[in-house]
Design a protein around this motif. Structure first.
Motif, PDB file in Angstrom:
ATOM      1  N   ARG A 139       0.837  -1.209   0.000  1.00 15.56           N
ATOM      2  CA  ARG A 139       0.000   0.000   0.000  1.00 15.56           C
ATOM      3  C   ARG A 139       0.868   1.254   0.000  1.00 15.56           C
ATOM      4  O   ARG A 139       0.570   2.233  -0.716  1.00 15.56           O
ATOM      5  N   ALA A 140       1.933   1.246   0.792  1.00 15.69           N
ATOM      6  CA  ALA A 140       2.830   2.406   0.832  1.00 15.69           C
ATOM      7  C   ALA A 140       3.486   2.629  -0.524  1.00 15.69           C
ATOM      8  O   ALA A 140       3.639   3.771  -0.977  1.00 15.69           O
ATOM      9  N   ARG A 141       3.871   1.550  -1.186  1.00 16.75           N
ATOM     10  CA  ARG A 141       4.496   1.684  -2.504  1.00 16.75           C
ATOM     11  C   ARG A 141       3.520   2.261  -3.519  1.00 16.75           C
ATOM     12  O   ARG A 141       3.903   3.033  -4.399  1.00 16.75           O
ATOM     13  N   GLU A 142       2.248   1.889  -3.414  1.00 15.56           N
ATOM     14  CA  GLU A 142       1.235   2.433  -4.319  1.00 15.56           C
ATOM     15  C   GLU A 142       1.076   3.941  -4.126  1.00 15.56           C
ATOM     16  O   GLU A 142       0.847   4.683  -5.079  1.00 15.56           O
ATOM     17  N   LEU A 143       1.171   4.376  -2.879  1.00 16.68           N
ATOM     18  CA  LEU A 143       0.954   5.786  -2.557  1.00 16.68           C
ATOM     19  C   LEU A 143       2.180   6.660  -2.807  1.00 16.68           C
ATOM     20  O   LEU A 143       2.044   7.884  -2.950  1.00 16.68           O
ATOM     21  N   ALA A 144       3.363   6.060  -2.853  1.00 12.95           N
ATOM     22  CA  ALA A 144       4.606   6.831  -2.849  1.00 12.95           C
ATOM     23  C   ALA A 144       4.688   7.825  -4.004  1.00 12.95           C
ATOM     24  O   ALA A 144       4.941   9.023  -3.795  1.00 12.95           O
ATOM     25  N   GLN A 145       4.491   7.369  -5.225  1.00  8.97           N
ATOM     26  CA  GLN A 145       4.664   8.250  -6.376  1.00  8.97           C
ATOM     27  C   GLN A 145       3.607   9.363  -6.437  1.00  8.97           C
ATOM     28  O   GLN A 145       3.956  10.538  -6.622  1.00  8.97           O
ATOM     29  N   PRO A 146       2.305   9.044  -6.290  1.00  5.15           N
ATOM     30  CA  PRO A 146       1.328  10.144  -6.357  1.00  5.15           C
ATOM     31  C   PRO A 146       1.493  11.170  -5.240  1.00  5.15           C
ATOM     32  O   PRO A 146       1.291  12.372  -5.470  1.00  5.15           O
ATOM     33  N   ILE A 147       1.873  10.720  -4.027  1.00  2.00           N
ATOM     34  CA  ILE A 147       2.067  11.678  -2.935  1.00  2.00           C
ATOM     35  C   ILE A 147       3.286  12.551  -3.202  1.00  2.00           C
ATOM     36  O   ILE A 147       3.243  13.774  -3.010  1.00  2.00           O
ATOM     37  N   ALA A 148       4.387  11.940  -3.663  1.00  2.00           N
ATOM     38  CA  ALA A 148       5.584  12.728  -3.973  1.00  2.00           C
ATOM     39  C   ALA A 148       5.295  13.750  -5.069  1.00  2.00           C
ATOM     40  O   ALA A 148       5.741  14.902  -5.001  1.00  2.00           O
ATOM     41  N   LEU A 149       4.538  13.338  -6.085  1.00  2.00           N
ATOM     42  CA  LEU A 149       4.197  14.248  -7.182  1.00  2.00           C
ATOM     43  C   LEU A 149       3.328  15.389  -6.679  1.00  2.00           C
ATOM     44  O   LEU A 149       3.535  16.556  -7.044  1.00  2.00           O
ATOM     45  N   ALA A 150       2.331  15.072  -5.848  1.00  2.00           N
ATOM     46  CA  ALA A 150       1.446  16.106  -5.326  1.00  2.00           C
ATOM     47  C   ALA A 150       2.212  17.125  -4.489  1.00  2.00           C
ATOM     48  O   ALA A 150       2.007  18.345  -4.621  1.00  2.00           O
ATOM     49  N   LEU A 151       3.102  16.648  -3.636  1.00  2.00           N
ATOM     50  CA  LEU A 151       3.896  17.560  -2.806  1.00  2.00           C
ATOM     51  C   LEU A 151       4.803  18.438  -3.663  1.00  2.00           C
ATOM     52  O   LEU A 151       4.991  19.627  -3.378  1.00  2.00           O
ATOM     53  N   ARG A 152       5.365  17.842  -4.715  1.00  2.00           N
ATOM     54  CA  ARG A 152       6.231  18.617  -5.605  1.00  2.00           C
ATOM     55  C   ARG A 152       5.435  19.705  -6.327  1.00  2.00           C
ATOM     56  O   ARG A 152       5.924  20.831  -6.507  1.00  2.00           O
ATOM     57  N   GLN A 153       4.223  19.396  -6.739  1.00  2.00           N
ATOM     58  CA  GLN A 153       3.390  20.386  -7.424  1.00  2.00           C
ATOM     59  C   GLN A 153       2.995  21.519  -6.476  1.00  2.00           C
ATOM     60  O   GLN A 153       2.968  22.695  -6.860  1.00  2.00           O
ATOM     61  N   ILE A 154       2.674  21.159  -5.229  1.00  2.00           N
ATOM     62  CA  ILE A 154       2.348  22.191  -4.241  1.00  2.00           C
ATOM     63  C   ILE A 154       3.551  23.090  -3.983  1.00  2.00           C
ATOM     64  O   ILE A 154       3.434  24.316  -3.911  1.00  2.00           O
ATOM     65  N   GLU A 155       4.713  22.468  -3.855  1.00  2.00           N
ATOM     66  CA  GLU A 155       5.931  23.247  -3.621  1.00  2.00           C
ATOM     67  C   GLU A 155       6.221  24.177  -4.790  1.00  2.00           C
ATOM     68  O   GLU A 155       6.561  25.358  -4.595  1.00  2.00           O
ATOM     69  N   ASP A 156       6.077  23.678  -6.014  1.00  2.00           N
ATOM     70  CA  ASP A 156       6.329  24.514  -7.194  1.00  2.00           C
ATOM     71  C   ASP A 156       5.370  25.692  -7.254  1.00  2.00           C
ATOM     72  O   ASP A 156       5.715  26.788  -7.728  1.00  2.00           O
ATOM     73  N   ALA A 157       4.125  25.474  -6.787  1.00  2.00           N
ATOM     74  CA  ALA A 157       3.115  26.528  -6.852  1.00  2.00           C
ATOM     75  C   ALA A 157       3.306  27.578  -5.763  1.00  2.00           C
ATOM     76  O   ALA A 157       3.039  28.767  -5.984  1.00  2.00           O
ATOM     77  N   LEU A 158       3.783  27.167  -4.591  1.00  2.00           N
ATOM     78  CA  LEU A 158       3.794  28.065  -3.448  1.00  2.00           C
ATOM     79  C   LEU A 158       5.164  28.588  -3.053  1.00  2.00           C
ATOM     80  O   LEU A 158       5.271  29.627  -2.405  1.00  2.00           O
ATOM     81  N   VAL A 159       6.206  27.843  -3.401  1.00  2.00           N
ATOM     82  CA  VAL A 159       7.545  28.197  -2.916  1.00  2.00           C
ATOM     83  C   VAL A 159       8.408  28.699  -4.069  1.00  2.00           C
ATOM     84  O   VAL A 159       8.520  28.038  -5.106  1.00  2.00           O
ATOM     85  N   THR A 160       9.006  29.841  -3.885  1.00  2.00           N
ATOM     86  CA  THR A 160       9.943  30.381  -4.864  1.00  2.00           C
ATOM     87  C   THR A 160      11.342  29.895  -4.510  1.00  2.00           C
ATOM     88  O   THR A 160      11.896  30.258  -3.467  1.00  2.00           O
ATOM     89  N   LYS A 161      11.886  29.048  -5.363  1.00  2.00           N
ATOM     90  CA  LYS A 161      13.205  28.492  -5.080  1.00  2.00           C
ATOM     91  C   LYS A 161      14.297  29.514  -5.385  1.00  2.00           C
ATOM     92  O   LYS A 161      14.232  30.205  -6.409  1.00  2.00           O
TER      93      LYS A 161
END
Length: 303
Positions: free
Chosen positions: A65-87
């Motif tokens: 179950r964790a392996r199934e969730l790993a990629q979509p959660i990582a992608l979602a967090l990356r998209q949120i970071e790209d939208a909200l955080v100025t690197k």
């Protein structure tokens, strides 16, 4: 919008646990205490109805179950970071930093000199701290421990989502003999090959390499006269002896003894060797590390 009690911090905790496979290191990555990370894991297990991570000798082992969730959660967090955080932008010309690079012998000899030239031009204040390794899986251990930022070597035997790789350099095998050896004029057929004493470069100390495996499939065996861990000593040894060796082509071409050698295609089929750039997923968010990896790839491409 109802997320059914899902706290974004829990998703960040899950992603850190998936990346680090260790509660203490995951807590450090997220910036919380170890008890807080343990509490987050307990909430995740209750929320998702799954243990998610099981303890093992190699650290936390993710469930299916964790392996199934790993990629979509990582992608979602990356998209949120790209939208909200100025690197912050990375300015290599002004950067006063040290990069820790894991290298096996081959890339240290073949790629590192060119990489240092490129860094001197584009990032003159950036320094490199090299960590040597021979076992392909040792690079993963060094990355997991945070000792190195990246590595260059043969593909690890066990890959997981936290370890990322990209092929950057390829080389083929050649068979060497001294240029004044009688076989240099007659050619290197199988009978000549098997009649000669051989040198085997084996960084891991084994007396059975790829050549021996390929010969065994043909029901043949070569005569090993010398086994040594330093592959870059081999061309000089062959140039001064009546022995032969089968090594990667760039090793022979880069050797000061190269002019004293005759090179032949091996009389047995051998695979091309591919060297990979290897890094930890946690390094994806670092502009400095991303630039450094891009520079390594650029230098490797020029080779």
């Amino acid at each position: 919008m109802d997320f059914h009690g899902i706290d974004l911090n829990l998703l960040a905790a899950f992603n850190a646990l998936m990346t680090e496979r260790n509660v203490t290191r995951a807590a450090t990555q997220v910036g919380v205490s170890q008890p807080a990370m343990s509490a987050a894991l307990s909430r995740l297990r209750k929320l998702l109805g799954d243990p998610l991570f099981l303890r093992s000798a190699d650290g936390l082992l993710p469930t299916p179950r964790a392996r199934e969730l790993a990629q979509p959660i990582a992608l979602a967090l990356r998209q949120i970071e790209d939208a909200l955080v100025t690197k912050p932008l990375f300015a290599p010309a002004d950067a006063l930093i040290t990069m820790n690079l894991g290298l096996s012998d081959y890339p240290a000899f073949v790629l590192l000199p060119k990489l240092l030239q490129a860094l001197a031009e584009h990032a003159p204040n950036l320094s490199i701290n090299v960590h040597a390794f021979n076992d392909r899986d040792q690079a993963v251990d060094l990355l997991d421990a945070g000792v190195i930022d990246a590595a260059i070597g043969v593909l690890p035997s066990h890959q997981d989502g936290r370890i990322l790789t990209r092929p950057i350099l390829r080389d083929a095998f050649v068979t060497l003999i001294a240029h004044n050896h009688p076989a240099a004029r007659g050619g290197m057929d199988m009978d000549t090959y098997l009649a000669l004493p051989h040198v085997l470069a084996s960084p891991e100390g084994e007396r059975h390499g790829l050549v021996d495996q390929a010969l065994a499939q043909l029901g043949k065996q070569r005569k090993l006269a010398l086994t040594l861990p330093q592959m870059f000593a081999v061309p000089a040894i062959i140039a001064a002896s009546h022995m032969t060796a089968t090594v990667l082509k760039r090793i022979a071409l880069s050797s000061p003894s190269g002019r004293k050698l005759a090179l032949f295609p091996p009389p047995v089929a051998l695979p091309e060797i591919v060297f990979h750039l290897i890094w930890h997923r946690r390094g994806n968010g670092s502009p400095a590390q991303e630039w450094f990896r891009a520079m390594i790839e650029k230098v490797a491409l020029e080779l």
